[in-house]
Design an enzyme around this catalytic site. Structure first.
Site, mmCIF file in Angstrom:
data_model
loop_
_atom_site.group_PDB
_atom_site.id
_atom_site.type_symbol
_atom_site.label_atom_id
_atom_site.label_comp_id
_atom_site.label_asym_id
_atom_site.label_seq_id
_atom_site.Cartn_x
_atom_site.Cartn_y
_atom_site.Cartn_z
ATOM 1 N N LEU A 666 0.630 -1.136 0.232
ATOM 2 C CA LEU A 666 0.253 0.027 -0.128
ATOM 3 C C LEU A 666 0.625 1.702 0.197
ATOM 4 O O LEU A 666 2.039 1.480 0.447
ATOM 5 C CB LEU A 666 -0.773 -0.060 1.549
ATOM 6 C CG LEU A 666 -1.787 1.274 0.936
ATOM 7 C CD1 LEU A 666 -2.512 0.489 0.302
ATOM 8 C CD2 LEU A 666 -2.741 1.397 2.602
ATOM 9 N N ARG A 726 -5.971 -2.475 1.458
ATOM 10 C CA ARG A 726 -5.207 -3.249 1.715
ATOM 11 C C ARG A 726 -5.416 -4.418 1.824
ATOM 12 O O ARG A 726 -4.569 -5.698 1.053
ATOM 13 C CB ARG A 726 -4.294 -3.207 3.006
ATOM 14 C CG ARG A 726 -3.003 -3.702 3.122
ATOM 15 C CD ARG A 726 -2.450 -3.471 4.983
ATOM 16 N NE ARG A 726 -2.090 -2.293 5.607
ATOM 17 C CZ ARG A 726 -0.670 -1.988 5.347
ATOM 18 N NH1 ARG A 726 0.078 -3.102 3.947
ATOM 19 N NH2 ARG A 726 -0.709 -1.022 5.558
ATOM 20 N N ASP A 742 4.136 -2.834 4.260
ATOM 21 C CA ASP A 742 4.416 -1.356 3.272
ATOM 22 C C ASP A 742 5.275 -0.734 3.034
ATOM 23 O O ASP A 742 6.395 -1.645 2.797
ATOM 24 C CB ASP A 742 4.588 -0.622 5.230
ATOM 25 C CG ASP A 742 3.349 -0.760 6.233
ATOM 26 O OD1 ASP A 742 2.273 -1.110 5.498
ATOM 27 O OD2 ASP A 742 3.168 -0.252 7.350
ATOM 28 N N ASP A 831 -4.586 -2.563 10.927
ATOM 29 C CA ASP A 831 -3.823 -3.992 11.142
ATOM 30 C C ASP A 831 -4.729 -4.216 12.302
ATOM 31 O O ASP A 831 -4.753 -5.602 12.551
ATOM 32 C CB ASP A 831 -2.850 -3.821 11.108
ATOM 33 C CG ASP A 831 -2.373 -2.190 12.365
ATOM 34 O OD1 ASP A 831 -3.737 -1.558 12.615
ATOM 35 O OD2 ASP A 831 -1.370 -1.770 13.230
#
Length: 917
Positions: A666, A726, A742, A831
């Site tokens: 992402l 994501r 990331d 997350d």
């Protein structure tokens, strides 16, 4: 006077003559000096040198370096000697270079001849490789054929019909359902009649009709083509009686059903759906001959219900409204204020109509021929428990305002909100079945069951003759307690003997059943259709994947390899993949799961693996955990005897020796950081492709050159800037393993490979690097998010973690929308949401690999996590997620997987090798 003047003239003329003579003489002398004197001097000097000999020369040229003996020209002599020496050296170099040029020209000619020869050899090698690849593909096709979805078959337009059954009351699927219209690969097309097309449509409850129509539009099985339909659905209730539209008589309703355009004389493959919205629903289909059409409703008499053919469904409580998860009470603490509660009033007792004698004993009543009515004994026993004060219970057998109910059924008391408040304080909720043994299912009991599951009160059903919704497909013993009425005296002991762990497991399972099958009108219709589809063993339609809108991009030069990331000495992280990217096999069990896993998967929260993912409307989620955890038909390396250290490093091994993963990265307007991260992936083994989720509304720069890492880089455009992107199940992701990373994550290749190997041993878990944990704040009575280094963890950040693609489906399509909305609101916590989801499904903590706690690249721009409000928002997210789930699903663990022999060079004679501890 005149003489004096004349004398002056004469006297003055003499000096003028003298001056002229002097001038002439001076000119002559000057000429002599300038011309003849140099000549005479030159002659004289020359004569002196010749007379004195060569050794006495003063002005003539001197041989050798005699001239340099003069002090005033020594510097000039040194310069001359230096220049002369350099000229000699340059000349020597020139001659040497000329010789080198000649030799190089000879070598160039030789290289040209070698290139021509190599081209011929390369052409021959290409031919050999092409033949070898062709032979390899033939062998693979023979030994491991690629499985795919079978061709879809549709029923014939002409219906040949079925032989008539002996009686409509003995209908079973084998005798009253036409399987020919539902091939296994048909996709289960369903045609739904328009409620406005039949006469009783105007009498339908407006809320039920509107909710049903909305659910039909969202169903993936509904088709507009009735000629290819497998099932025909007719909404027959709930009906509302009014002076303008009275309820149709049974004979009139029967004629109207037979007049349906696709009834085909006997109604086979038809499903009559009656959705109850009230506790008292008249069973008006009791005296209607439905032929071979199946009936799905909440109220059934024993002589009416056809086992294995008709369906007992749940009432439609939330017709148009969605349940508010924030109003649902938490699942903890396990023990609540009341041990059990019951509020109800008997509408009519069988004892007054069936027997006038005094109450008998249980043994006498069970031996008698008439059906025993235990309601009086139940009342007496429950009142005795309440009066004993051993536990706090609430039982009320009279109501101020009882709701209308069927005869012999216990009427519900008060309004729905009042009943829910009592149930929120109840550990158990009693559901007493009707006194009439012939009334095997009722809408009133369905309402009680629905409300108990909604607020987390464990249902206790008194009466073993009762049929709960979808009882043939749902194992209700995992969410409710079924107790025969004769055991009413032992009920108190039974409820007190259950442990907290068992209670919490039952409460959690009840919450799952309520959310999946009963909570909304879409779930109710989806469960009805899934029940029929499961009975006839038609596989469900795979869930849709998120279509990826690719952004074109320019590929620049071949990316280099960062020595800090890929230099592993003589350690082989994996083989060099020379073939095209290898996708994970997707359709390995096209049919067998339908027969083997149906019962198990209907009764448990969805497992972590599904070969056929499903939407929330299709609750049948078959698990493939056994398939992935056991043998898969692949022959292990080294004949199953174990490999040496070198073999272990060079191959994945295991039951699936060939597998790859996809990197999902992402990014948001950090092009330089992104390019650096992509370059670091060059040369990474087992990498299938890289999917870059471009989260910015601005497209990439036109002059941006993307690195060539030897594998596809797919840049996906998103509709909006959301961290939920994501975890979208992109259709370009063709592997089960996903490495979510990331754009500023800085991981070495050996760390990634080690994490991938660990994930393959725990495919249902999140496997990653940075660990975090949650903690309870005693002062504020709330949960906190903690990122300090600790020996215990409960979360692994998905900024660098492996997970199964199945969780992307659950996150995007099954997880409550309220959680995704909060992620968008705070631009944070995605997350944490994924960790909550996986722990909720598996009841297992994540796995942390290596001792690394940070993974940010040095010098990269600051991310969102550096904001001061970042941690405050994460505190709020955890507490909100706990409210949505009803409990804290995260689990602590002190287990960490570190590489011990992963980098160890073992001798080739070693036959065993262990990867981690």
């Amino acid at each position: 006077m005149m003489q004096r003047n004349g004398g002056g003239v004469g006297a003055g003329g003499q000096p003028w003559v003298l001056r002229r003579v002097r001038l002439t003489w001076l000119s002559f002398m000057l000429f002599f000096i300038l011309v003849f004197f140099p000549l005479i001097a030159h002659y004289y000097l020359t004569t002196i040198d010749e007379a004195g000999g060569p050794d006495k020369r003063i002005f003539g040229p001197r041989p050798g370096g005699e001239l340099c003996e003069a002090k005033h020209v020594q510097d000039l002599c040194r310069i001359r000697e230096s220049v002369s020496e350099e000229l000699l050296q340059l000349e020597a170099k020139r001659q040497e270079l000329n010789g080198e040029i000649v030799r190089l020209n000879l070598r160039i000619e030789a290289c040209k001849r070698s290139i021509d020869s190599a081209k011929q050899d390369l052409l021959q090698l290409k031919n050999v490789i092409s033949q070898t690849e062709h032979s390899y593909k033939e062998l693979m096709a023979q030994n491991q054929p690629k499985l795919s979805l079978p061709v879809r078959l549709l029923p014939d337009k002409d219906d040949p019909g079925l032989p008539p059954p002996k009686s409509a009351h003995v209908c079973r699927l084998r005798s009253c359902f036409d399987y020919a219209r539902c091939p296994l690969t048909s996709g289960f097309p369903v045609y739904v009649y328009d409620t406005a097309s039949y006469p009783w449509g105007e009498s339908l409850d407006p809320l039920v009709r509107q909710a049903f129509a909305t659910s039909v539009k969202s169903s993936i099985y509904v088709t507009d083509n009735p000629r290819i339909a497998c099932l025909y659905v007719v909404l027959v209730g709930e009906l509302q009686e009014s002076p303008s539209s009275p309820l149709p008589a049974p004979s009139a309703l029967e004629k109207q059903l037979k007049a349906l355009p696709y009834w085909r004389s006997d109604g086979h493959n038809h499903l009559l759906v009656h959705l109850s919205r009230k506790s008292m629903t008249q069973n008006f289909l009791y005296n209607v001959s439905t032929g071979r059409a199946a009936v799905a409703q909440s109220t059934f008499l024993e002589q009416q219900y056809r086992e294995g053919f008709d369906l007992v469904v749940s009432p439609l409580v939330h017709a148009l409204s969605e349940p508010n998860f924030l109003e649902v009470p938490p699942q903890v603490p396990v023990k609540r204020k009341y041990l059990f509660t019951f509020q109800g009033e008997r509408v009519e007792s069988l004892r007054s109509s069936l027997q006038k004698e005094p109450p008998q004993s249980f043994e006498e009543e069970m031996e008698g021929d008439p059906p025993a009515d235990y309601d009086d004994r139940i009342i007496g026993t429950l009142k005795a428990v309440q009066d004993s004060n051993l536990d706090q219970v609430l039982v009320e057998f009279t109501c101020k305002s009882p709701r209308p109910s069927l005869p012999t059924e216990w009427a519900m008391c008060g309004e729905r909100e009042e009943r829910l408040e009592v149930l929120k304080a109840s550990t158990f909720a009693l559901v007493i079945s009707p006194g009439d043994g012939q009334l095997m299912a009722s809408a009133g009991n369905g309402m009680r069951l629905f409300e108990a599951l909604e607020v987390g009160a464990i249902p206790v059903v008194l009466g073993d003759h009762a049929r709960l919704p979808y009882h043939q497909l749902i194992q209700w013993s995992e969410a409710a307690i079924m107790v025969p009425k004769p055991r009413i005296t032992e009920l108190h002991f039974l409820l007190r003997s259950l442990s907290d762990n068992d209670l919490l497991a039952m409460r959690r399972q009840g919450r799952f059943l309520w959310e999946t099958y009963f909570s909304t009108s879409e779930n109710v219709l989806g469960t009805i259709l899934a029940s029929v589809r499961t009975r006839i063993q038609v596989p469900p339609t795979p869930i849709r994947e998120e279509p990826a809108q690719e952004i074109p991009h320019k590929v620049g030069k071949m990316a280099g390899t960062d020595a800090n990331l890929a230099d592993n000495g003589d350690l082989d992280l994996g083989p060099v993949e020379t073939e095209p990217p290898y996708a994970s096999p997707r359709f390995l069990r096209n049919f067998t799961y339908t027969a083997s896993d149906t019962y198990q998967t209907w009764n448990r929260a969805p497992g972590p693996f599904h070969l056929f993912p499903h939407t929330p409307l299709d609750p049948v989620l078959p698990s493939e955990a056994k398939f992935l955890g056991s043998g898969t038909g692949f022959r292990p390396i080294s004949g199953g005897t174990g490999g040496s250290g070198k073999e272990f490093q060079a191959a994945l091994g295991g039951n699936v020796p060939r597998e790859q993963f996809t990197v999902v990265m992402l990014t948001y307007e950090r092009e330089e950081v992104l390019m650096n991260s992509l370059e670091r992936l060059n040369g990474l083994p087992y990498l299938n492709k890289v999917v870059v989720v471009w989260n910015s509304p601005k497209p990439p720069s036109d002059d941006l050159l993307w690195p060539d890492i030897g594998l596809p880089i797919v840049v996906v455009r998103t509709e909006k800037n959301s961290l939920n992107n994501r975890f979208l199940p992109w259709d370009v992701v063709e592997t089960e393993a996903i490495l979510s990373i990331d754009d500023d994550a800085h991981l070495r290749h050996d760390e990634i490979m080690f994490g991938f190997r660990v994930w393959r041993e725990a495919r249902d878990r999140i496997v990653g690097f940075p660990g975090r944990f949650h903690a309870w704040d005693v002062n504020h009575q709330s949960w906190l998010y903690n990122s300090n280094y600790s020996c215990e963890l409960s979360m692994v950040l998905t900024g660098a973690a492996f997970f199964h693609k199945y969780y992307a489906y659950l996150y995007s399509y099954v997880m409550p929308q309220a959680i995704r909305d909060m992620v968008d609101e705070y631009i944070n916590c995605e997350d944490i949401a994924m960790n909550f989801l996986v722990s909720h499904i598996t009841r297992k903590p994540p796995i942390k690999v290596t001792s690394r706690w940070t993974f940010r690249c040095p010098g990269c721009p600051q991310a969102l996590s550096h904001d001061d409000s970042h941690f405050h928002e994460r505190h709020k997210c955890i507490n909100f997620f706990v409210k949505v789930y009803g409990y804290m699903p995260l689990l602590y663990t002190q287990f960490r997987v570190d590489s011990v022999l992963f980098k160890t060079r073992l001798p080739h004679d070693k036959t065993k090798c262990f990867k981690f501890i």
